[in-house]
Motif scaffolding. Structure first.
Motif, mmCIF file in Angstrom:
data_model
loop_
_atom_site.group_PDB
_atom_site.id
_atom_site.type_symbol
_atom_site.label_atom_id
_atom_site.label_comp_id
_atom_site.label_asym_id
_atom_site.label_seq_id
_atom_site.Cartn_x
_atom_site.Cartn_y
_atom_site.Cartn_z
ATOM 1 N N ASP A 41 0.940 -1.245 -0.068
ATOM 2 C CA ASP A 41 0.054 0.410 -0.704
ATOM 3 C C ASP A 41 0.491 1.172 -0.219
ATOM 4 O O ASP A 41 1.166 1.151 0.664
ATOM 5 C CB ASP A 41 -1.030 0.023 1.413
ATOM 6 C CG ASP A 41 -1.238 1.735 1.640
ATOM 7 O OD1 ASP A 41 -1.385 2.000 0.379
ATOM 8 O OD2 ASP A 41 -2.448 1.346 2.598
ATOM 9 N N PRO A 42 1.101 1.957 -0.845
ATOM 10 C CA PRO A 42 2.075 3.245 -0.489
ATOM 11 C C PRO A 42 1.287 3.993 -0.130
ATOM 12 O O PRO A 42 2.419 4.927 -0.086
ATOM 13 C CB PRO A 42 1.645 3.866 -2.618
ATOM 14 C CG PRO A 42 0.272 2.847 -2.442
ATOM 15 C CD PRO A 42 0.687 1.866 -2.697
ATOM 16 N N ALA A 43 0.600 3.803 0.698
ATOM 17 C CA ALA A 43 0.082 4.893 1.365
ATOM 18 C C ALA A 43 0.705 4.839 3.017
ATOM 19 O O ALA A 43 1.028 4.711 4.307
ATOM 20 C CB ALA A 43 -1.349 5.480 1.785
ATOM 21 N N TRP A 44 1.034 3.165 2.639
ATOM 22 C CA TRP A 44 1.460 2.195 4.223
ATOM 23 C C TRP A 44 0.848 2.760 5.820
ATOM 24 O O TRP A 44 0.324 2.353 6.631
ATOM 25 C CB TRP A 44 3.334 2.759 4.724
ATOM 26 C CG TRP A 44 3.863 2.238 3.982
ATOM 27 C CD1 TRP A 44 4.518 0.799 4.286
ATOM 28 C CD2 TRP A 44 4.869 2.408 2.710
ATOM 29 N NE1 TRP A 44 5.290 0.540 3.885
ATOM 30 C CE2 TRP A 44 5.437 1.414 2.144
ATOM 31 C CE3 TRP A 44 4.228 3.648 1.978
ATOM 32 C CZ2 TRP A 44 5.723 1.711 1.592
ATOM 33 C CZ3 TRP A 44 5.477 3.622 1.082
ATOM 34 C CH2 TRP A 44 6.370 2.290 0.872
ATOM 35 N N SER A 45 -1.110 2.585 5.357
ATOM 36 C CA SER A 45 -1.982 2.686 6.546
ATOM 37 C C SER A 45 -1.633 1.666 7.516
ATOM 38 O O SER A 45 -2.472 1.757 8.126
ATOM 39 C CB SER A 45 -3.589 2.431 5.535
ATOM 40 O OG SER A 45 -3.370 0.881 4.920
ATOM 41 N N PHE A 46 -0.794 0.868 7.243
ATOM 42 C CA PHE A 46 -0.745 -0.593 7.970
ATOM 43 C C PHE A 46 0.265 -0.361 8.821
ATOM 44 O O PHE A 46 0.628 -1.161 10.342
ATOM 45 C CB PHE A 46 -0.756 -2.424 7.278
ATOM 46 C CG PHE A 46 0.682 -2.342 6.724
ATOM 47 C CD1 PHE A 46 1.914 -2.023 6.775
ATOM 48 C CD2 PHE A 46 0.161 -1.998 4.794
ATOM 49 C CE1 PHE A 46 2.924 -2.128 5.674
ATOM 50 C CE2 PHE A 46 1.505 -1.794 3.745
ATOM 51 C CZ PHE A 46 2.561 -1.948 4.369
ATOM 52 N N MET A 47 1.143 0.713 8.548
ATOM 53 C CA MET A 47 2.145 0.763 9.233
ATOM 54 C C MET A 47 2.072 1.557 10.778
ATOM 55 O O MET A 47 1.132 2.167 10.775
ATOM 56 C CB MET A 47 2.628 1.659 8.986
ATOM 57 C CG MET A 47 4.376 1.407 7.497
ATOM 58 S SD MET A 47 5.016 -0.283 7.990
ATOM 59 C CE MET A 47 6.168 0.534 9.137
ATOM 60 N N THR A 48 3.111 1.451 11.817
ATOM 61 C CA THR A 48 2.709 1.700 13.019
ATOM 62 C C THR A 48 3.283 2.714 13.070
ATOM 63 O O THR A 48 4.621 3.250 11.970
ATOM 64 C CB THR A 48 3.431 1.080 14.633
ATOM 65 O OG1 THR A 48 4.345 0.603 13.945
ATOM 66 C CG2 THR A 48 2.107 -0.407 14.853
#
Length: 540
Positions: free
Chosen positions: A257-264
């Protein structure tokens, strides 16, 4: 207000990918603004399209400059190009392909139309140049590495396969800025369809892994591996590694996901794919009891993070020390005089490990480029940086990659467990019993552009202090002992501690790296006195 570091990103933290890509094409850089010019750091030109620092004009001009540079250098072989999962990477790769095709450069892109880790590009360049070809290959990697989602990055790897040195990047950046200022009239571009060749980066890289890592030992041990690509270019590689070598491996998060919505969120509440950060790796650390080892990579897989059940996320310096001792004891095919390469801001634990094995330590300035010649000729067995970037030789002592490779460092952690029966963190505790338990940290101190320029030119003789945190100063360095190159700052050493101060390339701060073998409280004293010593030298 509560700091949200280490917590799940919220919708309000995410960037608008469509707006990011639109800005790449729509915004025009103002060349009177320094931040909007092409500037190559240690890992290429980086910036965001949203503030006109990474836009189509930058990539058109930089690619044309690379074409002209390689012609001046007599480089006539193919150019390998790869891109990571950042939102700006694919648009920038497409722009570069237009310029390369128009200039008649034989260009090879990924045959799977997938994402390409930095080490896979380095591996491809070296494999071509190690063959029977009369010409030489080089490459481009479109990546800002672990930078936030809004950033783009563009770096050049010459025929040695590693990061380009300053003489190359300075020329390329200067020429790129000239081309932009002249309205891009000398930039050639065309539709690249039918003009670009393909190369299976994944197949060539994964099939060759058994020559650098003991994959058989890992498979036979059944060590339980959890691999997290952190949404980066290694995602398909880990699945292929599992299948080819029959490993007990789980890709714990295959999402891209290029927005990196799953990152902390990282320490500053930004999304940053840094596998050495406990905050960015928080979700992986929470799974540490489900596997024998968990690993993380950044967006282009040139960095690694190692998580164990007994210690959580290992400090990068700790894993480097363990990896070095293990490799030099378990690679009989390496030269007996192969050196241990480290940056001079890495832990002194590595010095003790080197001494304990009777190996020569090769201490160089910050920047992986310094390790390249030694990795190429086998005189450096391992080159590592405190920022969780490293690479090492094949089992037979020949070169593997000359850029950082987070995939083989992650696999090495599994090999260590398979062969020794102990986690790398347990092995590090054993090192502290033998050599002491150092406290290590990096902090930032405010500095304007003028102060940073002065710091970069300081000499050891400019340091007037004779003591540091109660101990006599025994060395004041402005050049690395391994190769005599300027470190762009200073390093001060005592018998029990050291600090190094270097200007930041992107922010109005300078970085203070420090380590003490007398414990955390002594480290704080070292850090406080380091700032006073440096500030006094800057005012002198």
């Amino acid at each position: 207000m509560t700091n949200r570091a280490g917590t799940q990103a919220l919708p309000s933290d995410l960037i608008d990918i469509d707006a990011l890509v639109k800005a790449y094409y729509d915004l025009t850089p103002d060349m009177s603004v320094p931040e909007q010019r092409v500037v190559f750091g240690t890992s290429g030109h980086r910036g965001s399209s949203l503030n006109a620092a990474f836009n189509e004009q930058h990539i058109l001009a930089t690619t044309q400059a690379i074409v002209e540079y390689r012609a001046l250098q007599g480089i006539t072989g193919p150019l390998f190009i790869g891109a990571d999962t950042h939102g700006l990477s694919r648009p920038a790769q497409e722009t570069a392909l237009e310029v390369l095709a128009a200039n008649g450069v034989r260009t090879l892109k990924d045959s799977r139309d997938g994402f390409t880790p930095t080490p896979a590009v380095s591996h491809a360049i070296l494999a071509y140049n190690n063959g029977s070809h009369a010409d030489e290959a080089d490459g481009i990697v479109v990546t800002p590495s672990h930078n936030p989602p809004q950033d783009g990055g563009f770096k050049y790897n010459p025929p040695h396969g590693g990061p380009a040195d300053g003489s190359a990047t300075n020329w390329i950046a200067a020429r790129a800025n000239e081309l932009i200022e002249a309205g891009l009239v000398d930039v050639k571009r065309t539709n690249p369809e039918g003009l670009i060749e393909e190369y299976d980066f994944l197949e060539h890289y994964v099939a060759d892994l058994e020559n650098v890592i003991d994959m058989k030992a890992i498979a036979e041990s059944g060590v339980r591996i959890g691999a997290d690509p952190l949404g980066g270019a290694s995602v398909a590689y880990w699945a292929a590694i599992k299948d080819r070598y029959n490993l007990n491996l789980t890709v714990v998060n295959p999402e891209v996901d290029p927005a990196w919505s799953f990152m902390t969120l990282d320490w500053d509440e930004k999304i940053r794919m840094d596998p050495s950060s406990p905050n960015a790796m928080a979700s992986l650390i929470s799974k540490r009891n489900d596997f024998d080892v968990l690993t993380g990579n950044d967006a282009d897989a040139d960095r690694h993070g190692i998580v164990t059940p007994d210690a959580g996320l290992m400090n990068p310096n700790h894993f480097l020390a363990v990896a070095i001792e293990y490799l030099f004891a378990n690679r009989p095919g390496w030269r007996q005089d192969a050196r241990i390469g480290k940056t001079l801001v890495s832990s002194s634990m590595i010095n003790f490990v080197a001494d304990g094995m009777g190996r020569v330590l090769w201490e160089v300035p910050v920047g992986f480029k310094w390790f390249v010649p030694g990795l190429v000729d086998g005189s450096v067995g391992f080159g590592g940086e405190e920022s969780a970037g490293a690479s090492f030789l094949r089992k037979d002592g020949t070169v593997w990659t000359t850029d950082k490779d987070g995939i083989i460092l992650a696999l090495l952690a599994a090999e260590i467990i398979a062969v020794t029966g102990k986690t790398p963190s347990v092995l590090y505790k054993e090192l502290t019993v033998r050599f002491g338990d150092p406290a290590y940290a990096r902090v930032d101190a405010a500095a304007d552009r003028e102060a940073k320029a002065r710091l970069g030119k300081l000499s050891g003789d400019d340091i007037t202090a004779t003591e540091l945190a109660g101990d006599p100063i025994i060395a004041k360095l402005s050049h690395a002992p391994g190769n005599g190159e300027a470190i762009g700052g200073v390093k001060v050493e005592t018998e029990f501690a050291w600090f190094a101060a270097r200007p930041s390339g992107t922010e109005d701060v300078y970085k203070i790296y420090a380590e003490s073998f007398k414990g955390p409280e002594h480290l704080k004293l070292v850090q406080a006195e380091a700032k006073k010593i440096v500030d006094a030298a800057l005012k002198a």
